[in-house]
Enzyme design. Structure first.
Site, PDB file in Angstrom:
ATOM      1  N   GLU A 137       8.760  35.628  -3.668  1.00  0.00           N
ATOM      2  CA  GLU A 137       7.699  35.151  -4.554  1.00  0.00           C
ATOM      3  C   GLU A 137       7.877  35.928  -5.845  1.00  0.00           C
ATOM      4  O   GLU A 137       7.459  37.081  -5.960  1.00  0.00           O
ATOM      5  CB  GLU A 137       6.310  35.427  -3.964  1.00  0.00           C
ATOM      6  CG  GLU A 137       5.219  34.824  -4.832  1.00  0.00           C
ATOM      7  CD  GLU A 137       3.915  35.595  -4.850  1.00  0.00           C
ATOM      8  OE1 GLU A 137       2.903  35.022  -5.274  1.00  0.00           O
ATOM      9  OE2 GLU A 137       3.885  36.779  -4.466  1.00  0.00           O
ATOM     10  N   ASP A 185       6.331  38.799  -0.572  1.00  0.00           N
ATOM     11  CA  ASP A 185       5.158  38.768  -1.437  1.00  0.00           C
ATOM     12  C   ASP A 185       5.392  39.629  -2.685  1.00  0.00           C
ATOM     13  O   ASP A 185       5.928  40.735  -2.588  1.00  0.00           O
ATOM     14  CB  ASP A 185       3.968  39.323  -0.629  1.00  0.00           C
ATOM     15  CG  ASP A 185       2.655  39.119  -1.329  1.00  0.00           C
ATOM     16  OD1 ASP A 185       2.277  37.959  -1.557  1.00  0.00           O
ATOM     17  OD2 ASP A 185       1.986  40.130  -1.654  1.00  0.00           O
TER      18      ASP A 185
END
Ligand code: NOJ
Length: 502
Positions: free
Chosen positions: A244, A190
């Site tokens: 990401e 993330d």
């Protein structure tokens, strides 16, 4: 060199809260995922990526982690996780889990200790805030009782870690080891370009993802991924990590996928491209020129579903384009990431009532921004019932589903050759059959400006983004089409053709 499994894998994103609810509390869970693994096997994907299921107060749908090694009771137990992984592996499906290193939950024991004045250096505390803004609206700083401020690039319940503290670094290596030892095949990272902030935390004029931003993409972050890669490489079975990473150029993106760093990084340029052959061609050219292992993604739990993006004026057009875009995506070299529900042609649910919306983006913007709930509406498994089979009967799901979900349900589409679901199954089966007979390299074939035509060995893919039909490129057979094709390829349609190659 052996080609690792992830290079051409099709990975299916499971947004756990909205996939399948076995426990009957209206929220998806790990037992629900486990029950539906055969569906995913039959769909024809290679791996699943599970969004966070860790203990969390759910200020941001679980991206506010309070315990990085646990399972939140609403998602099940550690034993449910182990059983799910064992079943996935028995079916030949790999499992990726999310790791959230930029920030924890404000309920994390480290942040609770920091509030008491202990171990504050694990987070970013300052006497005065700078002018940075939270990605979810409002200032990126919150003041605590003793008058100091802490940084949160997302919600106030998501304090940013201080990655200049070696303790944070060690802790995350240990968290990765914990899940690797449990048998996961890799991680989705993330906000992978976050983590470090420029020394001195200077004010910014513009907070976008530029290479010179003091907020994102500091050079120190790459040392972390070198450590992570070294750790992953000590495990057997090609364990991997996909970042990401939001950047404004593909050159910056490529920095994260150097041979000793992450294996892959999401290619958001593909989902950000408008419906235009010229735009698609540019993303493809830039990607293959700059990124060694490409990925392609059309939707995820943070963006408007692509069926809706491509068809703002007319849902029929959006559906045709979404199916055509799938064929282009699956024909490109590298791996593809699908988002749950796209195989059903689910649209963005745009008319959710304000009181049902839970995304902090909606709440923090005072309702000005709709937020991301519209792409997170629970999956319709059956055509009837209180939740279209998402939860046991009599239970309402955590977000309301629109009536059109009946028609789009798995039950209604299964066995109907004209359905989106059966189209996805055929496309994935065909891609698997072609397999590694297809070279990685892509070659452009002649076409008009509105049409993409490329080949990889015997496979030719043509996508018509124009307004009129065009002749099919030369071929020796039609493998699959996203809509009716004869001698011509209609607008908003793609086709896979076979050609003899010597
Ligand atoms: C990206 C995740 O995909 C998104 O859902 C989340 O809100 C932010 N990172 C913050 O963790």
């Amino acid at each position: 060199m052996d080609i690792p499994w992830w290079r051409d894998a099709v990975v299916y994103e499971i947004y756990v809260r909205s996939f399948a609810d076995a426990s009957g509390d209206g929220v998806g869970d790990l037992a629900g995922v486990r029950e539906r693994l055969p569906y995913l096997k039959e769909l024809g994907v290679d791996a699943v990526w599970l969004t966070p299921f860790y203990p969390s107060p759910m200020a941001d749908g679980g991206y506010d982690v309070a315990d990085y090694r646990g399972v939140d009771p609403q998602f099940g137990t550690p034993a449910d996780f182990d059983a799910m992984v064992a079943d996935a592996h028995a079916l030949g499906l790999r499992v990726l889990v999310d790791v959230v290193p930029n920030h924890s939950s404000s309920e994390h024991p480290w942040f609770q200790a920091a509030l008491r004045g202990e171990g504050r250096d694990r987070y970013v505390f300052r006497d005065r805030p700078n002018n940075w803004q939270s990605t979810f609206s409002g200032p990126a700083w919150t003041q605590v009782d003793d008058g100091s401020w802490y940084l949160h690039l997302f919600a106030p319940e998501q304090p940013d870690f201080n990655w200049r503290n070696p303790e944070v670094r060690e802790e995350f290596l240990d968290i990765l080891r914990f899940w690797l030892d449990k048998g996961v095949d890799g991680f989705r990272i993330d906000v992978a370009m976050g983590l470090f902030k420029a020394e001195g935390l200077p004010d910014v004029g513009d907070q976008s993802f530029t290479s010179r931003s003091p907020v994102w993409g500091q050079p120190e972050v790459h040392d972390v991924y070198r450590d992570w890669r070294a750790l992953l490489d000590t495990y057997p079975g090609d364990r991997m990590a996909v970042g990401e990473v939001w950047t404004d150029t593909l050159e910056d993106l490529a920095l994260y996928v150097r041979p000793d760093e992450l294996h892959q990084s999401f290619n958001f340029a593909w989902l950000q491209a408008p419906w235009s052959a010229t735009a698609f061609r540019k993303v493809i050219d830039d990607t293959v020129a700059t990124v060694p292992f490409a990925t392609w993604v059309l939707s995820n739990h943070d963006v408007v579903r692509h069926r809706t993006r491509y068809g703002t004026a007319d849902p029929g057009t959006g559906m045709s384009r979404a199916k055509a875009a799938l064929l282009a995506t699956l024909a490109l070299p590298g791996s593809a990431y699908l988002y749950q529900g796209e195989e059903l042609g689910l649209p963005e649910v745009e008319n959710l009532p304000p009181e049902a919306r839970q995304d902090p983006v909606f709440k923090r913007s005072g309702g000005e921004l709709p937020g991301r709930d519209g792409c997170r509406v629970p999956i319709p498994w059956s055509a009837r019932g209180d939740s279209y089979g998402f939860s046991p009967e009599g239970v309402k799901p955590w977000l309301p589903q629109p009536e059109e979900f009946a028609e789009l349900s798995v039950a209604r589409q299964t066995g109907d050759p004209d359905s989106t679901l059966e189209f996805y199954r055929r496309a994935l089966a065909c891609r698997r059959e072609l397999g590694r007979t297809i070279p990685y390299e892509l070659e452009w074939l002649e076409s008009s400006e509105d049409v993409l035509v490329f080949a990889r060995g015997p496979l030719v893919c043509a996508l018509n983004c124009g307004v009129g039909p065009v002749p099919l490129p030369p071929h020796d057979g039609v493998l699959l089409a996203s809509g009716p094709v004869g001698d011509t390829l209609p607008p908003d349609t793609a086709v896979w053709l076979r050609r003899e190659v010597s």
